[in-house]
Design a protein around this motif. Structure first.
Motif, PDB file in Angstrom:
ATOM      1  N   LEU A  57       0.852  -1.229   0.050  1.00  0.00           N
ATOM      2  CA  LEU A  57      -0.003   0.018  -0.030  1.00  0.00           C
ATOM      3  C   LEU A  57       1.105   1.248   0.159  1.00  0.00           C
ATOM      4  O   LEU A  57       1.868   1.434   0.953  1.00  0.00           O
ATOM      5  CB  LEU A  57      -0.878  -0.077   1.443  1.00  0.00           C
ATOM      6  CG  LEU A  57      -2.042   1.124   1.442  1.00  0.00           C
ATOM      7  CD1 LEU A  57      -3.142   0.756   0.114  1.00  0.00           C
ATOM      8  CD2 LEU A  57      -2.742   0.918   2.723  1.00  0.00           C
ATOM      9  N   ILE A  58       0.604   2.122  -0.954  1.00  0.00           N
ATOM     10  CA  ILE A  58       1.333   3.195  -1.118  1.00  0.00           C
ATOM     11  C   ILE A  58       0.656   4.648  -0.770  1.00  0.00           C
ATOM     12  O   ILE A  58      -0.564   4.738  -1.455  1.00  0.00           O
ATOM     13  CB  ILE A  58       2.149   3.486  -2.498  1.00  0.00           C
ATOM     14  CG1 ILE A  58       2.811   2.027  -2.599  1.00  0.00           C
ATOM     15  CG2 ILE A  58       3.284   4.472  -2.436  1.00  0.00           C
ATOM     16  CD1 ILE A  58       3.852   1.477  -1.886  1.00  0.00           C
ATOM     17  N   PHE A  76      -3.990   4.576   6.574  1.00  0.00           N
ATOM     18  CA  PHE A  76      -3.466   3.138   6.481  1.00  0.00           C
ATOM     19  C   PHE A  76      -4.242   2.339   7.239  1.00  0.00           C
ATOM     20  O   PHE A  76      -4.683   1.253   6.732  1.00  0.00           O
ATOM     21  CB  PHE A  76      -2.167   3.112   6.727  1.00  0.00           C
ATOM     22  CG  PHE A  76      -0.917   3.713   5.792  1.00  0.00           C
ATOM     23  CD1 PHE A  76      -1.354   3.586   4.496  1.00  0.00           C
ATOM     24  CD2 PHE A  76       0.167   4.201   6.172  1.00  0.00           C
ATOM     25  CE1 PHE A  76      -0.333   3.836   3.300  1.00  0.00           C
ATOM     26  CE2 PHE A  76       1.260   4.550   5.213  1.00  0.00           C
ATOM     27  CZ  PHE A  76       0.705   4.421   3.707  1.00  0.00           C
ATOM     28  N   PHE A  77      -4.693   2.694   8.424  1.00  0.00           N
ATOM     29  CA  PHE A  77      -5.540   1.689   9.430  1.00  0.00           C
ATOM     30  C   PHE A  77      -6.952   1.667   8.825  1.00  0.00           C
ATOM     31  O   PHE A  77      -7.704   0.424   8.868  1.00  0.00           O
ATOM     32  CB  PHE A  77      -5.570   2.163  10.786  1.00  0.00           C
ATOM     33  CG  PHE A  77      -4.181   1.806  11.387  1.00  0.00           C
ATOM     34  CD1 PHE A  77      -4.091   0.366  11.741  1.00  0.00           C
ATOM     35  CD2 PHE A  77      -3.284   2.842  11.687  1.00  0.00           C
ATOM     36  CE1 PHE A  77      -2.822   0.042  12.577  1.00  0.00           C
ATOM     37  CE2 PHE A  77      -2.197   2.214  12.553  1.00  0.00           C
ATOM     38  CZ  PHE A  77      -2.024   1.002  12.910  1.00  0.00           C
ATOM     39  N   LYS A  78      -7.478   2.665   8.211  1.00  0.00           N
ATOM     40  CA  LYS A  78      -8.717   2.327   7.519  1.00  0.00           C
ATOM     41  C   LYS A  78      -8.858   1.437   6.393  1.00  0.00           C
ATOM     42  O   LYS A  78      -9.493   0.625   6.177  1.00  0.00           O
ATOM     43  CB  LYS A  78      -9.250   3.882   7.253  1.00  0.00           C
ATOM     44  CG  LYS A  78      -9.717   4.857   8.182  1.00  0.00           C
ATOM     45  CD  LYS A  78     -10.223   6.137   7.610  1.00  0.00           C
ATOM     46  CE  LYS A  78     -10.653   7.124   8.818  1.00  0.00           C
ATOM     47  NZ  LYS A  78     -11.244   8.169   8.423  1.00  0.00           N
ATOM     48  N   GLY A  84      -9.715  -5.823   4.190  1.00  0.00           N
ATOM     49  CA  GLY A  84      -9.812  -6.940   4.889  1.00  0.00           C
ATOM     50  C   GLY A  84      -8.507  -7.678   5.288  1.00  0.00           C
ATOM     51  O   GLY A  84      -8.280  -8.942   5.476  1.00  0.00           O
ATOM     52  N   THR A  85      -7.324  -6.882   5.502  1.00  0.00           N
ATOM     53  CA  THR A  85      -6.127  -7.362   5.957  1.00  0.00           C
ATOM     54  C   THR A  85      -5.750  -6.626   7.401  1.00  0.00           C
ATOM     55  O   THR A  85      -5.993  -5.405   7.204  1.00  0.00           O
ATOM     56  CB  THR A  85      -5.169  -6.999   4.814  1.00  0.00           C
ATOM     57  OG1 THR A  85      -4.973  -5.578   4.793  1.00  0.00           O
ATOM     58  CG2 THR A  85      -5.379  -7.913   3.607  1.00  0.00           C
ATOM     59  N   ASN A  86      -5.289  -7.617   8.151  1.00  0.00           N
ATOM     60  CA  ASN A  86      -4.758  -6.686   9.420  1.00  0.00           C
ATOM     61  C   ASN A  86      -3.706  -5.795   9.251  1.00  0.00           C
ATOM     62  O   ASN A  86      -3.284  -4.634   9.649  1.00  0.00           O
ATOM     63  CB  ASN A  86      -4.363  -7.898  10.340  1.00  0.00           C
ATOM     64  CG  ASN A  86      -5.434  -8.754  10.752  1.00  0.00           C
ATOM     65  OD1 ASN A  86      -6.464  -8.288  11.024  1.00  0.00           O
ATOM     66  ND2 ASN A  86      -5.271  -9.918  11.258  1.00  0.00           N
TER      67      ASN A  86
END
Length: 329
Positions: A57-58, A76-78, A84-86
């Motif tokens: 993720l960028i 990023f946390f959103k 669907g990834t921790n």
């Protein structure tokens, strides 16, 4: 100042040089959330088309400071939740000049660590890193499940031990109570039997009267050793009259005399029957009392066993909850 779109194109060219293809990159990919009208668009998502997984993720920003770091971290946390990834490898890219940029990697401490271009993983390394992280995660989940199973097994074992201990205590208490009651049964009772109390009292009364008569006779012998012939003769005359009256009564009505004797015999027989009934009733009462005491002893043991069983089930659960709370703290 370089625009974010220009920075993105520059970084995509860099990714092509690191072994990434156009199929591995999703630019401004729209993420729609159910029951929400908002659409989220991460700047760039790296995917593994073979394994069909998100592997990177960028986010592109014009500068970096405290506020930008907090904003990017929240984004990023959103995205992690919506995708669907921790957690997947996440990077922040800012421009240095029109031809260069700086890469920051999101660490496990939720901070941004600057890395060089050479340290940025190529496609194979990033995909392998993602697979490795998945394996680590699965291993951690497996270890967690194993630990939970071991905890359940340990609690079940403790519960079994407590249950067995409570049953042993309950049975021991029952046997001890029965033994104490039996010892009490075997000891002779010092209390007189109720049916014999009247006879004993009557016997004592007769003994007292006999002693009193003996005292009176001794006193008469000491005061006057010579017999009183007048007194004796008068008593003999009175006795002869009474005997004559009895003989006359018997000769006149012998049936009445016999009936009186028969009534006296029946009275004596009824007294003996009553005494026997009293003894029999008392023995039955004693037997019932013994049975009740034995039953009470067993009931006490059963109650102790039940109470111990409840404790054996309650204590491990309380200990498990306490350990869970302490581990959370």
């Amino acid at each position: 100042m370089m625009l974010e779109r220009e920075l993105e194109n520059l970084f995509i060219d860099f990714l092509f040089s690191r072994g990434y293809s156009k199929d591995n990159l999703l630019s401004q990919f729209a993420i729609r959330v159910e029951n929400e009208k908002t659409v989220f668009r991460p700047d760039l998502i790296i995917i593994d088309t073979i394994n069909k997984e998100y592997i990177g993720l960028i986010e592109f920003k014009n500068r970096i400071d405290r506020r930008v770091e907090e904003l990017t971290l929240g984004q990023f946390f959103k995205y992690f939740g919506y995708l669907g990834t921790n957690s997947i490898p996440a990077y922040l890219v800012i421009p240095i000049d029109h031809q260069d940029f700086q890469i920051f990697e999101l660490t496990k401490d939720n901070t941004f660590q600057p890395i060089s271009k050479d340290d940025f993983p190529n496609f194979e390394a990033l995909s392998a890193k993602r697979i490795t992280e998945e394996k680590i995660k699965q291993r951690e989940l497996l270890q967690k499940k194993i630990k939970e199973l071991e905890d359940k097994k340990r609690r079940a074992k403790q519960s079994s031990y407590f249950t067995l201990l409570s049953l042993i205590v309950g049975i021991s208490a029952s046997l001890l109570a029965v033994f104490i009651q039996q010892e009490g049964f075997d000891k002779p009772s010092n209390e007189p039997i109720s049916c014999c109390e009247n006879l004993e009292n009557h016997y004592k009364t007769i003994q007292q009267k006999i002693r009193l008569l003996e005292v009176q006779i001794n006193h008469l012998e000491r005061t006057n050793n010579k017999p009183d012939t007048v007194f004796i003769n008068s008593n003999i005359t009175a006795l002869e009259k009474r005997i004559k009256v009895i003989e006359t009564g018997i000769s006149d009505n012998p049936e009445k005399t016999l009936s009186i004797l028969q009534v006296r015999q029946e009275i004596e027989l009824l007294k003996k029957t009553d005494d026997y009934s009293k003894e029999l009733t008392q023995s039955k009462l004693d037997s019932i009392q013994k049975e009740m005491e034995v039953q009470n002893a067993w009931m006490l043991g059963v109650l102790i066993a039940i109470f111990g069983t409840i404790l054996s089930l309650l204590i491990p659960n309380l200990l498990a909850k306490r350990n869970g709370v302490s581990s959370q703290i």
